[in-house]
Design an enzyme around this catalytic site. Sequence first.
Site, PDB file in Angstrom:
ATOM      1  N   ASN A 147       0.935  -1.068  -0.142  1.00  0.00           N
ATOM      2  CA  ASN A 147       0.085   0.045   0.091  1.00  0.00           C
ATOM      3  C   ASN A 147       0.981   1.154   0.165  1.00  0.00           C
ATOM      4  OD1 ASN A 147      -1.795   2.114   0.330  1.00  0.00           O
ATOM      5  ND2 ASN A 147      -2.313   1.373   2.445  1.00  0.00           N
ATOM      6  N   TRP A 148       1.130   1.920  -1.324  1.00  0.00           N
ATOM      7  CA  TRP A 148       1.894   2.899  -1.333  1.00  0.00           C
ATOM      8  C   TRP A 148       1.380   4.096  -0.675  1.00  0.00           C
ATOM      9  CZ3 TRP A 148       3.969   2.396  -7.195  1.00  0.00           C
ATOM     10  CH2 TRP A 148       4.451   1.153  -7.330  1.00  0.00           C
ATOM     11  N   LYS A 149       0.101   4.423  -0.233  1.00  0.00           N
ATOM     12  CA  LYS A 149      -0.512   5.400   0.211  1.00  0.00           C
ATOM     13  C   LYS A 149      -0.300   6.635  -0.816  1.00  0.00           C
ATOM     14  CE  LYS A 149      -0.164   3.392   4.672  1.00  0.00           C
ATOM     15  NZ  LYS A 149      -0.302   3.344   6.342  1.00  0.00           N
ATOM     16  N   HIS A 174      -9.700   0.977   5.149  1.00  0.00           N
ATOM     17  CA  HIS A 174      -8.385   1.224   5.640  1.00  0.00           C
ATOM     18  C   HIS A 174      -8.692   2.328   6.854  1.00  0.00           C
ATOM     19  CE1 HIS A 174      -4.222   2.586   6.446  1.00  0.00           C
ATOM     20  NE2 HIS A 174      -3.792   1.409   5.772  1.00  0.00           N
ATOM     21  N   GLU A 211      -6.707   4.594   7.862  1.00  0.00           N
ATOM     22  CA  GLU A 211      -6.658   6.057   7.669  1.00  0.00           C
ATOM     23  C   GLU A 211      -7.932   6.783   6.847  1.00  0.00           C
ATOM     24  OE1 GLU A 211      -2.919   5.373   5.456  1.00  0.00           O
ATOM     25  OE2 GLU A 211      -2.250   5.021   7.422  1.00  0.00           O
ATOM     26  N   GLU A 249      -5.250  -4.967  11.008  1.00  0.00           N
ATOM     27  CA  GLU A 249      -4.394  -3.766  11.010  1.00  0.00           C
ATOM     28  C   GLU A 249      -4.683  -3.097  12.183  1.00  0.00           C
ATOM     29  OE1 GLU A 249      -2.585  -2.923   6.800  1.00  0.00           O
ATOM     30  OE2 GLU A 249      -4.059  -1.492   7.172  1.00  0.00           O
ATOM     31  N   GLY A 259       2.421   2.472  10.630  1.00  0.00           N
ATOM     32  CA  GLY A 259       3.159   3.736  10.496  1.00  0.00           C
ATOM     33  C   GLY A 259       3.934   4.128  11.957  1.00  0.00           C
ATOM     34  N   SER A 314       3.546  -1.780  10.421  1.00  0.00           N
ATOM     35  CA  SER A 314       4.733  -1.592  10.563  1.00  0.00           C
ATOM     36  C   SER A 314       5.583  -3.063  10.279  1.00  0.00           C
ATOM     37  CB  SER A 314       5.152  -1.205  11.997  1.00  0.00           C
ATOM     38  OG  SER A 314       4.563  -0.070  12.243  1.00  0.00           O
ATOM     39  N   GLY A 329       2.804  -1.079   4.335  1.00  0.00           N
ATOM     40  CA  GLY A 329       2.717   0.349   4.029  1.00  0.00           C
ATOM     41  C   GLY A 329       4.180   0.858   3.489  1.00  0.00           C
ATOM     42  N   GLY A 330       4.921   1.473   4.575  1.00  0.00           N
ATOM     43  CA  GLY A 330       6.321   1.985   4.480  1.00  0.00           C
ATOM     44  C   GLY A 330       7.100   1.170   3.989  1.00  0.00           C
TER      45      GLY A 330
END
Length: 257
Positions: A9-11, A95, A97, A167, A173, A213, A234-235
């Site tokens: 997930n590149w956000k 998600h 976010e 999640e 993150g 994470s 993600g990251g």
Amino acid sequence: MRRPFIGGNWKMNTDHASARSLAHAIAEGTGADWAADVVVFPPFPYLLPVAEAIAGSPVALGAQDLSGEVNGARTGEVSAEMLRDVGASWVIVGHSERRHTIGESEALIADKLSMALGSGLRAVLCVGETRAERDAGKAHDIIAAQLRSALAAIDAAAMDDVVIAYEPVWAIGTGITAQPADAGEAHREIRSALAARYDARLASGVRVVYGGSLVPATAKSIFAVDGVDGGLVGGASLKAHDFLALCTAATVGVAAS
Ligand code: PGA
């Protein structure tokens, strides 16, 4: 046997050039006989160039969101048909976010999931508790309620196209990965909620992945947990080397569990 799933997930990251080169590097790193579903979720403007970059590879394309509506006067929204039109086969729904920062309601998330599956997209449905909810001992209730609401209108046949991502919001993150035992407990809770909604056979067939994470160093112990079928990253998905290491870890670790 559940096939491992790993999503990147590149956000709201990358630009045109870096999205293309990241996608190229991931496509090059995954062989034809790759034993996991590998999906990248770039921002909307880069779906097409990423589709070109991964063409002919085992990597699939996904979007980070979709509209709950078919088409029409919805400024700024992107429909399921548009996503399919540019080559996406997956979409993320619910998600944290979008739930917590953007304020999507349970009802909207349920509409989006129905729209995705009804339009032939496969969906990663995210669920998870906040730190305060966990500290109050409510994590399991929250997860069960999120699943009940999102899946109320989804029939059993459509569940072949759903991956559930556990999640925990406090792990996203933050650099804090859930303890394997906590992830395992949440995954068991998710499968028992699926069994209550559908049946035990369906619950044992649906893929449930972990997100929050994940990095190569923590992935091995998480993927070794019984019932964890891979991850949503993600990251670490923004670095081809790390993402490919996570893909390998999912393939090896999940297959061995
Ligand atoms: P993170 O994000 O790996 O950066 O914690 C995971 C996610 O939001 O899916």
